[in-house]
Design an enzyme around this catalytic site. Structure first.
Site, PDB file in Angstrom:
ATOM      1  N   LYS A   1       4.144   5.444   4.888  1.00 37.45           N
ATOM      2  CA  LYS A   1       3.503   4.133   4.912  1.00 37.45           C
ATOM      3  C   LYS A   1       3.339   3.585   6.331  1.00 37.45           C
ATOM      4  O   LYS A   1       3.101   2.390   6.515  1.00 37.45           O
ATOM      5  CB  LYS A   1       4.320   3.158   4.059  1.00 37.45           C
ATOM      6  CG  LYS A   1       4.426   3.584   2.592  1.00 37.45           C
ATOM      7  CD  LYS A   1       5.255   2.612   1.773  1.00 37.45           C
ATOM      8  CE  LYS A   1       5.392   3.078   0.330  1.00 37.45           C
ATOM      9  NZ  LYS A   1       6.162   2.126  -0.504  1.00 37.45           N
TER      10      LYS A   1
ATOM     11  N   PRO B   1       0.830  -1.211   0.000  1.00 34.42           N
ATOM     12  CA  PRO B   1       0.000   0.000   0.000  1.00 34.42           C
ATOM     13  C   PRO B   1       0.865   1.261   0.000  1.00 34.42           C
ATOM     14  O   PRO B   1       1.882   1.330   0.685  1.00 34.42           O
ATOM     15  CB  PRO B   1      -0.794  -0.119   1.303  1.00 34.42           C
ATOM     16  CG  PRO B   1      -0.806  -1.579   1.621  1.00 34.42           C
ATOM     17  CD  PRO B   1       0.516  -2.103   1.125  1.00 34.42           C
ATOM     18  N   GLU B   2       0.458   2.242  -0.793  1.00 30.90           N
ATOM     19  CA  GLU B   2       1.193   3.499  -0.831  1.00 30.90           C
ATOM     20  C   GLU B   2       0.598   4.466   0.191  1.00 30.90           C
ATOM     21  O   GLU B   2      -0.393   4.167   0.862  1.00 30.90           O
ATOM     22  CB  GLU B   2       1.181   4.054  -2.252  1.00 30.90           C
ATOM     23  CG  GLU B   2       1.759   3.028  -3.249  1.00 30.90           C
ATOM     24  CD  GLU B   2       2.182   3.603  -4.588  1.00 30.90           C
ATOM     25  OE1 GLU B   2       2.514   4.805  -4.658  1.00 30.90           O
ATOM     26  OE2 GLU B   2       2.205   2.835  -5.575  1.00 30.90           O
TER      27      GLU B   2
ATOM     28  N   ARG C   1      13.841   9.239  10.457  1.00 27.59           N
ATOM     29  CA  ARG C   1      14.393   8.505   9.309  1.00 27.59           C
ATOM     30  C   ARG C   1      13.547   8.676   8.051  1.00 27.59           C
ATOM     31  O   ARG C   1      13.942   8.216   6.976  1.00 27.59           O
ATOM     32  CB  ARG C   1      14.502   7.006   9.640  1.00 27.59           C
ATOM     33  CG  ARG C   1      15.472   6.681  10.759  1.00 27.59           C
ATOM     34  CD  ARG C   1      15.809   5.205  10.788  1.00 27.59           C
ATOM     35  NE  ARG C   1      14.656   4.355  11.037  1.00 27.59           N
ATOM     36  CZ  ARG C   1      14.250   3.961  12.239  1.00 27.59           C
ATOM     37  NH1 ARG C   1      14.918   4.362  13.314  1.00 27.59           N
ATOM     38  NH2 ARG C   1      13.205   3.165  12.387  1.00 27.59           N
TER      39      ARG C   1
ATOM     40  N   ARG D   1      12.207  -3.855  -7.771  1.00 28.89           N
ATOM     41  CA  ARG D   1      10.847  -3.409  -8.081  1.00 28.89           C
ATOM     42  C   ARG D   1      10.734  -3.132  -9.574  1.00 28.89           C
ATOM     43  O   ARG D   1      11.678  -2.648 -10.206  1.00 28.89           O
ATOM     44  CB  ARG D   1      10.506  -2.127  -7.298  1.00 28.89           C
ATOM     45  CG  ARG D   1      10.626  -2.259  -5.779  1.00 28.89           C
ATOM     46  CD  ARG D   1       9.636  -3.257  -5.208  1.00 28.89           C
ATOM     47  NE  ARG D   1       8.270  -2.856  -5.461  1.00 28.89           N
ATOM     48  CZ  ARG D   1       7.599  -2.004  -4.676  1.00 28.89           C
ATOM     49  NH1 ARG D   1       8.190  -1.442  -3.633  1.00 28.89           N
ATOM     50  NH2 ARG D   1       6.344  -1.705  -4.940  1.00 28.89           N
TER      51      ARG D   1
ATOM     52  N   ASN E   1       5.457   2.174  -6.009  1.00 32.18           N
ATOM     53  CA  ASN E   1       5.795   1.892  -7.401  1.00 32.18           C
ATOM     54  C   ASN E   1       4.876   2.589  -8.397  1.00 32.18           C
ATOM     55  O   ASN E   1       5.311   3.035  -9.454  1.00 32.18           O
ATOM     56  CB  ASN E   1       5.758   0.379  -7.627  1.00 32.18           C
ATOM     57  CG  ASN E   1       6.888  -0.099  -8.506  1.00 32.18           C
ATOM     58  OD1 ASN E   1       7.864   0.615  -8.700  1.00 32.18           O
ATOM     59  ND2 ASN E   1       6.758  -1.294  -9.049  1.00 32.18           N
TER      60      ASN E   1
END
Length: 270
Positions: A52, A2-3, A124, A254, A165
């Site tokens: 995310k 999931p984005e 991060r 990817r 992606n």
């Protein structure tokens, strides 16, 4: 995976369904037993997404529950009348409120984090386009110094949080940027246009629950079998703009998709 728009939509769902309620918290699977017990019976005060990652806060508990869905995770909510249904499958975390049950299955992470650990995790992460006040120049500071490809940098969550992606491929196409262009060669004004576009695209995704990247004049509609994207998963098919076959290859594990004609270095660098 999931984005970011999915996580922001999930955070809104958690708040809409359970915020302000003292919830029952359990781990039917048994892999989050102590963490679930620490917030059991507490009032759920907020749920927020950053990229995310999902963070759920409870009244009187300094720690936050951190969830990362990963490739296979899902957090599904349903309603009931008298008693919540029995858990089905491997439910890592279950929340039960007034006539509502939420079951988390298959996440990469479901853990209780103290404030210091939360701060370390957020430090991060790059700016999240869906968070108010996110600074595109915080990402630009990394991009403009890097020899790495812009396609790789956009998938680095420490550069921009929330891009996956689909958004990566479609954003680069919409701005004519070749995926192999080194970050340091990307013009700043192009990056700012990309960022503004990304904010708009992800807001639409969070609102509608699906990724939509086609401009109205390029949208084929919902024809059977027609993928509604510019280049994502369209390798070998004609580009919607110029007709060149869409290219595809694997980058850092990817799949990457682009149009060799519409996304040329000459176009983006003038």
């Amino acid at each position: 995976m999931p984005e970011g728009h999915t996580l922001h939509r999930l955070a809104r769902t958690v708040q809409r369904r359970l915020r302000g309620q003292a919830v029952e918290s359990s781990s039917p699977q048994g892999r989050f037993t102590a963490g679930a017990a620490a917030v059991d019976g507490r009032e759920l005060t907020s749920a927020q997404a950053w990229g995310k990652h999902l963070f759920v806060t409870f009244d009187g508990v300094a720690e936050r529950v951190h969830v990362h869905l990963g490739l296979y995770g899902s957090f599904r909510f349903s309603t009931f009348d008298d008693e919540p249904p029995d858990p089905v499958g491997q439910v890592r975390w279950r929340l039960v409120g007034d006539g509502v049950v939420g079951d988390l299955r298959g996440p990469t992470a479901c853990e209780l984090l103290d404030p210091h650990a939360v701060d370390e995790l957020l430090d991060r992460l790059g700016p999240d386009p869906l968070r108010r006040g996110a600074d595109p120049d915080a990402a630009w500071a990394r991009i403009s110094r890097s020899r790495s490809s812009i396609a790789g940098l956009l998938m680095d969550q420490s550069v921009v949080a929330g891009i996956g992606n689909v958004y990566r491929a479609e954003l680069l196409f919409r701005h004519g940027v070749p995926p192999d262009l080194p970050g340091r060669d990307l013009p700043h004004d192009v990056w700012l246009r990309m960022w503004d576009d990304l904010v708009d695209l992800m807001r639409v995704g969070a609102r509608r629950g699906r990724i939509e990247t086609l401009r109205p004049q390029d949208d084929p509609g919902r024809r059977a079998g027609e993928r509604r994207s510019y280049v994502y998963r369209r390798a070998g098919e004609p580009c919607r703009i110029c007709g060149t076959p869409v290219a595809g290859r694997v980058l850092a594990g990817r799949n990457l998709f682009w149009c060799p004609t519409c996304q040329s270095e000459a176009r983006v660098l003038g």
